[in-house]
Write an enzyme that holds these catalytic residues in place. Sequence first.
Site, PDB file in Angstrom:
ATOM      1  CE  LYS A   1      -3.703  -2.282   2.362  1.00  0.00           C
ATOM      2  NZ  LYS A   1      -5.073  -2.745   3.698  1.00  0.00           N
TER       3      LYS A   1
ATOM      4  CD  GLN B   1      -3.267  -4.098   5.952  1.00  0.00           C
ATOM      5  OE1 GLN B   1      -3.571  -3.104   6.111  1.00  0.00           O
ATOM      6  NE2 GLN B   1      -3.553  -5.422   5.797  1.00  0.00           N
TER       7      GLN B   1
ATOM      8  CG  ASP C   1      -9.838  -0.081   5.440  1.00  0.00           C
ATOM      9  OD1 ASP C   1      -9.293  -0.271   4.244  1.00  0.00           O
ATOM     10  OD2 ASP C   1      -9.369  -0.696   5.883  1.00  0.00           O
TER      11      ASP C   1
HETATM   12  N1  L34 Z   1      -7.764  -3.216   7.064  1.00  0.00           N
HETATM   13  N2  L34 Z   1      -7.320  -5.333   6.688  1.00  0.00           N
HETATM   14  C1  L34 Z   1      -7.711  -3.382   6.234  1.00  0.00           C
HETATM   15  N3  L34 Z   1      -8.035  -3.293   5.153  1.00  0.00           N
HETATM   16  C2  L34 Z   1      -7.732  -4.082   4.040  1.00  0.00           C
HETATM   17  O1  L34 Z   1      -7.975  -3.724   2.823  1.00  0.00           O
HETATM   18  C3  L34 Z   1      -7.407  -5.485   4.256  1.00  0.00           C
HETATM   19  N4  L34 Z   1      -7.113  -6.086   3.504  1.00  0.00           N
HETATM   20  C4  L34 Z   1      -6.932  -7.495   3.385  1.00  0.00           C
HETATM   21  C5  L34 Z   1      -5.901  -7.611   5.297  1.00  0.00           C
HETATM   22  N5  L34 Z   1      -6.716  -6.741   6.034  1.00  0.00           N
HETATM   23  C6  L34 Z   1      -7.252  -5.750   5.948  1.00  0.00           C
HETATM   24  C7  L34 Z   1      -6.028  -6.065   2.161  1.00  0.00           C
HETATM   25  O2  L34 Z   1      -5.083  -5.110   2.298  1.00  0.00           O
HETATM   26  C8  L34 Z   1      -6.124  -8.328   3.162  1.00  0.00           C
HETATM   27  N6  L34 Z   1      -5.487  -7.320   1.750  1.00  0.00           N
HETATM   28  C9  L34 Z   1      -4.951  -7.611   0.693  1.00  0.00           C
HETATM   29  C10 L34 Z   1      -3.800  -6.210   0.609  1.00  0.00           C
HETATM   30  C11 L34 Z   1      -2.883  -6.842  -0.734  1.00  0.00           C
HETATM   31  C12 L34 Z   1      -2.723  -7.680  -1.172  1.00  0.00           C
HETATM   32  C13 L34 Z   1      -3.606  -8.193  -1.381  1.00  0.00           C
HETATM   33  C14 L34 Z   1      -4.721  -8.919   0.077  1.00  0.00           C
HETATM   34  C15 L34 Z   1      -1.943  -7.972  -2.376  1.00  0.00           C
HETATM   35  O3  L34 Z   1      -0.921  -7.033  -2.356  1.00  0.00           O
HETATM   36  N7  L34 Z   1      -1.082  -9.659  -3.110  1.00  0.00           N
HETATM   37  C16 L34 Z   1      -0.787  -9.924  -3.541  1.00  0.00           C
HETATM   38  C17 L34 Z   1       0.312 -10.197  -2.935  1.00  0.00           C
HETATM   39  C18 L34 Z   1       1.179  -9.904  -1.768  1.00  0.00           C
HETATM   40  C19 L34 Z   1       1.693 -11.574  -1.509  1.00  0.00           C
HETATM   41  O4  L34 Z   1       2.757 -11.376  -2.017  1.00  0.00           O
HETATM   42  O5  L34 Z   1       1.754 -11.693   0.362  1.00  0.00           O
HETATM   43  C20 L34 Z   1      -1.619 -10.243  -5.118  1.00  0.00           C
HETATM   44  O6  L34 Z   1      -1.168 -10.488  -6.106  1.00  0.00           O
HETATM   45  O7  L34 Z   1      -2.465 -11.198  -4.596  1.00  0.00           O
END
Ligand code: L34
Length: 302
Positions: free
Chosen positions: A53, A97, A120
């Site tokens: 982020k 988060q 959010d």
């Molecule tokens: N307050 N908590 C709050 N807001 C959110 O919007 C989230 N979430 C979830 C968990 N807790 C939270 C997220 O941001 C899950 N989440 C999230 C954010 C980013 C990614 C996945 C879930 C992401 O960037 N995923 C990548 C891979 C990341 C890695 O390598 O671990 C993908 O390609 O799916």
Amino acid sequence: MARVLDGKALATEVKNELKGRIAQWMSNGYRAPSLRCILVGENPASETYVKNKITSALEVGISAETIKYNASMSEDELITAIKALNDDNDVDGILVQLPLPDMIDERRVCNAVAPEKDVDGFHIINVGQLCLDMPALVPATALGVVEMLKRFKIETFGKSAVVVGRSKNVGLPIAMMLHSDKDHDNGLGMDATVTICHRYTPTDELEFYCRHADIIITATGVPKLIKSHMVKPGATVIDVGITRITDENGKTKLVGDVDYEEVSKIAGAITPVPGGVGPMTVAMLMHNTFLAAQHLRKNELQ
Ligand code: L34
Ligand code: NAD
């Protein structure tokens, strides 16, 4: 083979557009939009997500900082810290988060964020406004799913959709936009007929509803829950789920809720994990932060 809906590439496109819009807006004399991400305790997945982020924010021209606290922090201390950010005119977007340590009440914390800085979309005011088809800050994951459907031109009008998972932060806002009327106030409606399935939906019924759906959106965290016999040939399958598993070689990898290997042979379109909804969640958080900044500046002028 199904068309692969590349969320990573789409997120880059969305962020590039946003970067141009933010630069344009700042050329009118506004300061950069600003975001604060609060992290409580140590959680490797949360650290990765927040890092993604912050990196994306800086790429698009949003100033962003992570504020880290010890897991032993009390709920009241956290709420005091949030209130200080609510009152800080240099901050436009605040996110805490999740998950938080067990001792902290997440609902109370989400409601402590000023609704106009709640990027959010987890505050009761924003949840309520979304449910009433009013303009609101909408959870980034749900917006990411909707943006993927729109930009990849997946028709939703009059189509049959199943949302698997009913969490308030993910399944609910997705189902809310999918079933709503596009002609209502916020313009976010998708006009689909929606069935919501969850952990107590009997297996045969989950299979039945999924098999009849034009669009399946799954957000459970149960690997291989969605198998090929549950998918109508040609259907669109959006996989929100993310689970970290250790493979045969002892390496950790990310998997979704969908048995990708077999479902991609049946579906018309499918999102991969990683590289699907995850990057779009991050991109739409940037969208929300810019939206919050614009609204806050407008209100300052009044
Ligand atoms: N307050 N908590 C709050 N807001 C959110 O919007 C989230 N979430 C979830 C968990 N807790 C939270 C997220 O941001 C899950 N989440 C999230 C954010 C980013 C990614 C996945 C879930 C992401 O960037 N995923 C990548 C891979 C990341 C890695 O390598 O671990 C993908 O390609 O799916
Ligand atoms: P949650 O634990 O709050 O909710 C899970 C939901 O799945 C519940 O409603 C539950 O009833 C349902 N469920 C559980 N087992 C089921 C089963 N066997 N059949 C049908 N439904 C079942 O989780 P959440 O916060 O909604 O997240 C769901 C998944 O999405 C997790 O894997 C999470 O990591 C992932 N996630 C991904 C992103 C992203 O950006 N890609 C964002 C948020 C969450």
